[in-house]
Design a protein around this motif. Structure first.
Motif, PDB file in Angstrom:
ATOM      1  N   ALA A 241       8.369  -4.801  -2.143  1.00  0.00           N
ATOM      2  CA  ALA A 241       8.857  -3.895  -3.177  1.00  0.00           C
ATOM      3  C   ALA A 241       8.046  -2.600  -3.243  1.00  0.00           C
ATOM      4  O   ALA A 241       8.568  -1.552  -3.635  1.00  0.00           O
ATOM      5  N   ARG A 242       6.758  -2.655  -2.859  1.00  0.00           N
ATOM      6  CA  ARG A 242       5.902  -1.471  -2.945  1.00  0.00           C
ATOM      7  C   ARG A 242       5.881  -0.676  -1.645  1.00  0.00           C
ATOM      8  O   ARG A 242       5.273   0.392  -1.595  1.00  0.00           O
ATOM      9  N   MET A 243       6.510  -1.199  -0.600  1.00  0.00           N
ATOM     10  CA  MET A 243       6.514  -0.513   0.692  1.00  0.00           C
ATOM     11  C   MET A 243       7.859   0.145   0.933  1.00  0.00           C
ATOM     12  O   MET A 243       8.902  -0.505   0.859  1.00  0.00           O
ATOM     13  N   ARG A 244       7.827   1.429   1.247  1.00  0.00           N
ATOM     14  CA  ARG A 244       9.045   2.143   1.600  1.00  0.00           C
ATOM     15  C   ARG A 244       9.251   2.141   3.116  1.00  0.00           C
ATOM     16  O   ARG A 244      10.374   2.079   3.596  1.00  0.00           O
ATOM     17  N   CYS A 245       8.157   2.222   3.844  1.00  0.00           N
ATOM     18  CA  CYS A 245       8.232   2.257   5.299  1.00  0.00           C
ATOM     19  C   CYS A 245       6.869   1.860   5.862  1.00  0.00           C
ATOM     20  O   CYS A 245       5.846   2.350   5.392  1.00  0.00           O
ATOM     21  N   VAL A 366      -1.430 -14.160  13.882  1.00  0.00           N
ATOM     22  CA  VAL A 366      -1.172 -12.830  13.340  1.00  0.00           C
ATOM     23  C   VAL A 366       0.337 -12.671  13.217  1.00  0.00           C
ATOM     24  O   VAL A 366       1.062 -12.786  14.211  1.00  0.00           O
ATOM     25  N   LEU A 367       0.803 -12.417  12.008  1.00  0.00           N
ATOM     26  CA  LEU A 367       2.219 -12.146  11.771  1.00  0.00           C
ATOM     27  C   LEU A 367       2.387 -10.664  11.468  1.00  0.00           C
ATOM     28  O   LEU A 367       1.722 -10.133  10.572  1.00  0.00           O
ATOM     29  N   VAL A 368       3.258 -10.006  12.224  1.00  0.00           N
ATOM     30  CA  VAL A 368       3.555  -8.594  11.995  1.00  0.00           C
ATOM     31  C   VAL A 368       5.004  -8.490  11.518  1.00  0.00           C
ATOM     32  O   VAL A 368       5.920  -9.016  12.144  1.00  0.00           O
ATOM     33  N   GLN A 369       5.179  -7.829  10.391  1.00  0.00           N
ATOM     34  CA  GLN A 369       6.503  -7.574   9.812  1.00  0.00           C
ATOM     35  C   GLN A 369       6.669  -6.069   9.609  1.00  0.00           C
ATOM     36  O   GLN A 369       5.685  -5.355   9.388  1.00  0.00           O
ATOM     37  N   LYS A 370       7.898  -5.597   9.676  1.00  0.00           N
ATOM     38  CA  LYS A 370       8.163  -4.169   9.584  1.00  0.00           C
ATOM     39  C   LYS A 370       9.229  -3.868   8.546  1.00  0.00           C
ATOM     40  O   LYS A 370      10.242  -4.575   8.461  1.00  0.00           O
ATOM     41  N   LYS A 371       9.009  -2.825   7.783  1.00  0.00           N
ATOM     42  CA  LYS A 371      10.028  -2.321   6.869  1.00  0.00           C
ATOM     43  C   LYS A 371      10.451  -0.935   7.331  1.00  0.00           C
ATOM     44  O   LYS A 371       9.604  -0.027   7.431  1.00  0.00           O
ATOM     45  N   ARG A 372      11.707  -0.801   7.603  1.00  0.00           N
ATOM     46  CA  ARG A 372      12.215   0.474   8.094  1.00  0.00           C
ATOM     47  C   ARG A 372      12.513   1.400   6.915  1.00  0.00           C
ATOM     48  O   ARG A 372      13.054   0.970   5.903  1.00  0.00           O
ATOM     49  N   GLY A 373      12.165   2.664   7.091  1.00  0.00           N
ATOM     50  CA  GLY A 373      12.405   3.632   6.037  1.00  0.00           C
ATOM     51  C   GLY A 373      13.855   4.084   5.959  1.00  0.00           C
ATOM     52  O   GLY A 373      14.662   3.805   6.813  1.00  0.00           O
TER      53      GLY A 373
END
Length: 373
Positions: A241-245, A366-373
């Motif tokens: 919720a706090r991450m836009r990208c 290590v888990l990497v997740q991405k939020k696209r803008g």
């Protein structure tokens, strides 16, 4: 009741009084107090530090400066992928005394000055003592460091990083008997000792359990004890919720649901305690004196993240992740800059712990997740 609890001298005494007044506590409530009580919780005490050789365990940033340095290289690559923003945020959740952030900023400043100039590091740490020690450690970078919670920031763009955070979230502990789930509570026996008690599911857990199993991707077998971490669900959603990208990078000891709930899994669950680098036999004795931790269900973290807009990019063993992202190159660079043979020997010793097949890093992921803008 508040006045009575405030006047008792120790966390154990206050928990006994609370149980006397309120009845048995869910293990989740008990664990929350044992770890995070503002005065005497394990992570909030001001009389000693849990980290390092003199503490109860050593995390990867303390074992080798190459851990933070390699992640600095990796984050520099993420900065490139995000289009080289003029300003971005690296947010560390559960930063302890700032060892990782210090190594990260040192490497960025030395090897990636453009990324360093763009970086603001934000630290979220529950312990006021650890925050003060981190502020002192990071004083040379004071203009690039802030202390805020995840709910106080907007990350656009940036990285949310955590190391050994998710495994320390309080958990409900349950078991399936004859098709019915029962929950573990903590009570006080006739001798005044903390003791386990099996009862019906608590109101906090019961309405959310079926949804949890759906997100976790499986259900345990009859007689199998498991830990249910509603706090992980909550945290992942708060981060999203706090991450836009940007990216969420989580390092921890965990496994996928197929292993956690398999017939060959530990029938007593994964809850364990550490004190002075040794396992604790009685997990309920001396609350606040030792660490408590559980194995992270990566299947749950991925599913919850995806439902909140976080695309799963990679789940790798920590040693393999480090090697794939320039660990050996960083070792070579640091070795060349070492002042003497003693420093080089120390670097090589720490490096072995990070990448040898039987080293501690092989047990972490290590888990990497991405939020696209």
């Amino acid at each position: 009741m508040i006045e009575i609890l405030a006047n008792t001298s120790s966390l154990a005494a206050r928990l006994r009084e609370r149980i006397k007044l309120e009845g048995p506590l869910t293990f989740c409530d008990w664990m929350k107090a044992a770890l995070y009580d503002s005065h005497d919780g394990y992570y909030c005490r001001n009389d000693r530090s849990p980290w390092g050789r003199e503490g109860d365990y050593r995390t990867s940033p303390e074992r080798s400066p190459l851990f933070a340095a390699t992640f600095a290289r990796y984050f520099a690559g993420l900065h490139e992928q995000l289009g080289r923003p003029a300003a971005w945020t690296i947010f560390e959740a559960g930063a302890g005394e700032g060892c990782f952030t210090e190594g990260l900023l040192q490497t960025l400043q030395k090897s990636f000055p453009d990324v360093f100039e763009a970086t603001l590091c934000v630290i979220d740490e529950v312990s006021s003592v650890s925050r003060a020690r981190a502020a002192e450690r990071l004083r040379p970078f004071a203009d690039r460091v802030q202390f805020q919670s995840i709910d106080e920031v907007e990350i656009n763009p940036g990285v949310v990083f955590s190391n050994e955070l998710l495994d320390a979230f309080p958990v409900h502990r349950i078991v399936l008997y004859g098709g019915e789930f029962r929950e573990f509570y903590v009570t006080v026996d006739e001798n005044g000792n903390f003791a386990w008690l099996l009862e019906a599911l608590s109101p906090a857990l019961s309405p959310r359990l079926e949804g949890y199993f759906k997100e976790a991707g499986g259900r345990p077998g009859d007689g199998q004890v498991i830990e249910v971490s509603l706090e992980i669900e909550n945290w992942v959603r708060r981060v999203a919720a706090r991450m836009r990208c940007g990216y969420v990078v989580s390092v921890d000891y965990g496994t996928v649901v197929e292993d956690l709930y398999s017939p060959g899994a530990n029938r007593e669950g994964t809850l364990r305690g550490f004190q002075r680098h040794q396992f604790v036999d009685d997990l309920l004795a001396q609350p606040g004196e030792h660490d408590l931790t559980t194995t992270v269900n990566w299947s749950l973290v991925k599913t919850v993240g995806e439902s909140a807009g976080l695309e799963s990019v990679e789940l790798s063993r920590q040693d393999q992740f480090l090697l794939a992202n320039g660990f050996l190159e960083q070792l070579d660079a640091e070795s060349q800059q070492a002042k003497n043979d003693g420093e080089r020997l120390q670097l090589n010793s720490g490096a072995r712990e990070m990448i040898l097949p039987d080293g501690m890093a092989a047990s972490f992921q290590v888990l990497v997740q991405k939020k696209r803008g």
